[in-house]
Design a protein around this motif. Structure first.
Motif, PDB file in Angstrom:
ATOM      1  N   VAL A 165       0.834  -1.204   0.000  1.00 34.46           N
ATOM      2  CA  VAL A 165       0.000   0.000   0.000  1.00 34.46           C
ATOM      3  C   VAL A 165       0.868   1.253   0.000  1.00 34.46           C
ATOM      4  O   VAL A 165       0.616   2.202  -0.747  1.00 34.46           O
ATOM      5  CB  VAL A 165      -0.942  -0.008   1.217  1.00 34.46           C
ATOM      6  CG1 VAL A 165      -1.702   1.315   1.316  1.00 34.46           C
ATOM      7  CG2 VAL A 165      -1.929  -1.166   1.107  1.00 34.46           C
ATOM      8  N   ARG A 170      -2.036  -0.925  -4.337  1.00 36.22           N
ATOM      9  CA  ARG A 170      -3.172  -1.111  -3.429  1.00 36.22           C
ATOM     10  C   ARG A 170      -3.850  -2.473  -3.588  1.00 36.22           C
ATOM     11  O   ARG A 170      -4.251  -3.088  -2.606  1.00 36.22           O
ATOM     12  CB  ARG A 170      -4.186   0.013  -3.635  1.00 36.22           C
ATOM     13  CG  ARG A 170      -3.646   1.384  -3.251  1.00 36.22           C
ATOM     14  CD  ARG A 170      -4.691   2.460  -3.382  1.00 36.22           C
ATOM     15  NE  ARG A 170      -4.180   3.756  -2.986  1.00 36.22           N
ATOM     16  CZ  ARG A 170      -3.545   4.606  -3.782  1.00 36.22           C
ATOM     17  NH1 ARG A 170      -3.322   4.261  -5.049  1.00 36.22           N
ATOM     18  NH2 ARG A 170      -3.131   5.772  -3.343  1.00 36.22           N
ATOM     19  N   ARG A 171      -3.998  -2.952  -4.817  1.00 33.35           N
ATOM     20  CA  ARG A 171      -4.701  -4.221  -5.017  1.00 33.35           C
ATOM     21  C   ARG A 171      -3.993  -5.377  -4.305  1.00 33.35           C
ATOM     22  O   ARG A 171      -4.635  -6.104  -3.540  1.00 33.35           O
ATOM     23  CB  ARG A 171      -4.867  -4.491  -6.514  1.00 33.35           C
ATOM     24  CG  ARG A 171      -5.596  -5.797  -6.859  1.00 33.35           C
ATOM     25  CD  ARG A 171      -7.037  -5.808  -6.338  1.00 33.35           C
ATOM     26  NE  ARG A 171      -7.855  -4.767  -6.878  1.00 33.35           N
ATOM     27  CZ  ARG A 171      -8.643  -4.876  -7.933  1.00 33.35           C
ATOM     28  NH1 ARG A 171      -8.692  -6.007  -8.603  1.00 33.35           N
ATOM     29  NH2 ARG A 171      -9.392  -3.858  -8.327  1.00 33.35           N
ATOM     30  N   VAL A 174      -4.470  -4.991  -0.533  1.00 31.03           N
ATOM     31  CA  VAL A 174      -5.771  -5.457  -0.057  1.00 31.03           C
ATOM     32  C   VAL A 174      -5.785  -6.969   0.066  1.00 31.03           C
ATOM     33  O   VAL A 174      -6.253  -7.536   1.072  1.00 31.03           O
ATOM     34  CB  VAL A 174      -6.903  -4.989  -1.002  1.00 31.03           C
ATOM     35  CG1 VAL A 174      -8.231  -5.648  -0.629  1.00 31.03           C
ATOM     36  CG2 VAL A 174      -7.049  -3.468  -0.954  1.00 31.03           C
ATOM     37  N   ALA A 204      -7.012   0.751   1.915  1.00 31.32           N
ATOM     38  CA  ALA A 204      -6.384   0.385   0.641  1.00 31.32           C
ATOM     39  C   ALA A 204      -7.434   0.171  -0.441  1.00 31.32           C
ATOM     40  O   ALA A 204      -7.237   0.564  -1.598  1.00 31.32           O
ATOM     41  CB  ALA A 204      -5.544  -0.872   0.820  1.00 31.32           C
ATOM     42  N   GLY A 207      -8.578   3.366  -2.031  1.00 29.93           N
ATOM     43  CA  GLY A 207      -7.621   3.839  -3.034  1.00 29.93           C
ATOM     44  C   GLY A 207      -7.689   3.049  -4.319  1.00 29.93           C
ATOM     45  O   GLY A 207      -7.277   3.537  -5.371  1.00 29.93           O
ATOM     46  N   ASP A 208      -8.223   1.829  -4.238  1.00 27.92           N
ATOM     47  CA  ASP A 208      -8.372   0.969  -5.407  1.00 27.92           C
ATOM     48  C   ASP A 208      -9.790   1.069  -5.987  1.00 27.92           C
ATOM     49  O   ASP A 208     -10.198   0.223  -6.784  1.00 27.92           O
ATOM     50  CB  ASP A 208      -8.066  -0.484  -5.010  1.00 27.92           C
ATOM     51  CG  ASP A 208      -7.829  -1.387  -6.202  1.00 27.92           C
ATOM     52  OD1 ASP A 208      -7.235  -0.917  -7.198  1.00 27.92           O
ATOM     53  OD2 ASP A 208      -8.230  -2.568  -6.144  1.00 27.92           O
TER      54      ASP A 208
END
Length: 350
Positions: A165, A170-171, A174, A204, A207-208
């Motif tokens: 992150v 981000r992905r 997560v 996170a 953000g994604d």
């Protein structure tokens, strides 16, 4: 001095501290768990006792306990790791890094101790923004891919998730947090004070652009955190919930998060909550409605031409308003809008 007192004392104490630890992992009986943990006298109980005190946001008591039991053991590596955890809880990443690194330098370590020390070291390096160092540590120890099952796995996954992150990935961040949570839940751990994986995954996910997932995770964590009841756990959860809300509700929840985190030793979490609150308040206060609307469209990737067509304004008017936005928010240009305007600002500009 030996590592234990008498066999009967250790056995009786272990059952008591062990039961306190299991209750704390479930998020139950905080007062009784702290009382049992603080009365620990045997090294054999120390890990569970310190864990309980850290979950209860009592790092001072945890350090006192380490000092008290230190005279009874030669197990310096485990004591160093516990002190690294305490430093982490106190918002001292430099101290945590040095302690965890010293533990890893020891030759005769159990695999579990080595992996837990690695997780602490990676988390500290991320906190110090040393992302390349953290990534190199994970690669060196073989944790840049699959993380095998084990009691240390959730900590490694959480540390790696934080690195992803922080580095803008981000992905995968997560996914690491969700896998961390799955393993904790499978082990009977519900208390977010152990690892606030839902809150971290929620932030996170926002953000994604996975807002619904973020809302579900944040709300679940707030329920569990309120059940445990520490300022740290509830404050962290409220920050995540606030990030899924809009307008005045977001400001109110973030304000409550800041108030609670101010009562704890969660310095990094407090700083992040304060920064998010300041952004929302500043943006909403300083910009006119027209400026806010144009700023949000520019933040979302629209060109000046597209904004002018959407709002039926001339391109010169758009440029004039954007210049005002940059001046009021102290920005050097369009590229800084994503940082200056948090996700919650979008609905205020509508």
């Amino acid at each position: 001095m030996t590592d234990t007192l008498t066999r009967s004392t250790v056995d009786n104490g272990f059952r008591s501290v062990r039961s306190a630890y299991l209750a704390a992992c479930r998020g139950a009986e905080r007062g009784q768990a702290v009382e049992k943990a603080a009365s620990c006298e045997a090294y054999a109980d120390l890990w569970h006792a310190v864990s309980v005190l850290l979950y209860a946001d009592e790092p001072g008591l945890a350090l006192e306990l380490c000092l008290r039991v230190e005279e009874r053991t030669r197990q310096r590596a485990v004591l160093g790791l516990l002190r690294a955890r305490i430093a982490h809880a106190n918002g001292q990443p430099l101290v945590a890094r040095d302690l965890a690194r010293s533990v890893l330098d020891e030759r005769a370590l159990s695999l579990r101790t080595r992996h837990l020390a690695l997780a602490e070291l990676v988390a500290a390096e991320v906190g110090l923004e040393q992302y390349d160092v953290a990534a190199a540590l994970l690669r060196e120890h073989g944790f840049d891919g699959e993380v095998p099952d084990g009691p240390e796995a959730p900590y490694l996954l959480a540390a790696r998730g934080a690195l992803h992150v922080a580095a803008g990935r981000r992905r995968p961040g997560v996914e690491d947090y969700l896998e961390c949570g799955r393993r904790l839940v499978d082990g009977g751990v519900r208390n977010p004070a152990v690892i606030p994986w839902r809150s971290r995954a929620a932030l996170a996910a926002l953000g994604d652009r996975r807002r619904e997932l973020a809302k579900v995770l944040a709300e679940q964590e707030l329920i569990e955190a309120r059940g445990w009841g520490t300022s740290r756990a509830v404050g962290i959860a409220l920050h995540a919930v606030a990030s899924t809300r809009d307008g005045e509700e977001a400001v109110e929840l973030l304000g409550e998060s800041v108030d609670l985190l101010s009562l704890s030793t969660a310095r990094a979490e407090l700083l992040r909550a304060r920064e998010d609150l300041a952004q929302i308040v500043r943006a909403g206060r300083d910009l006119t409605r027209q400026e806010a609307k144009i700023a949000w469209l520019a933040r979302s990737g629209y060109s000046n031409k597209q904004i002018s067509e959407r709002l039926f304004l001339t391109r010169r008017t758009i440029e004039f308003h954007l210049s005002g936005v940059y001046r009021k928010l102290g920005l050097s240009g369009r590229h800084e809008l994503r940082v200056a305007l948090p996700d919650q600002f979008g609905d205020q500009s509508a």
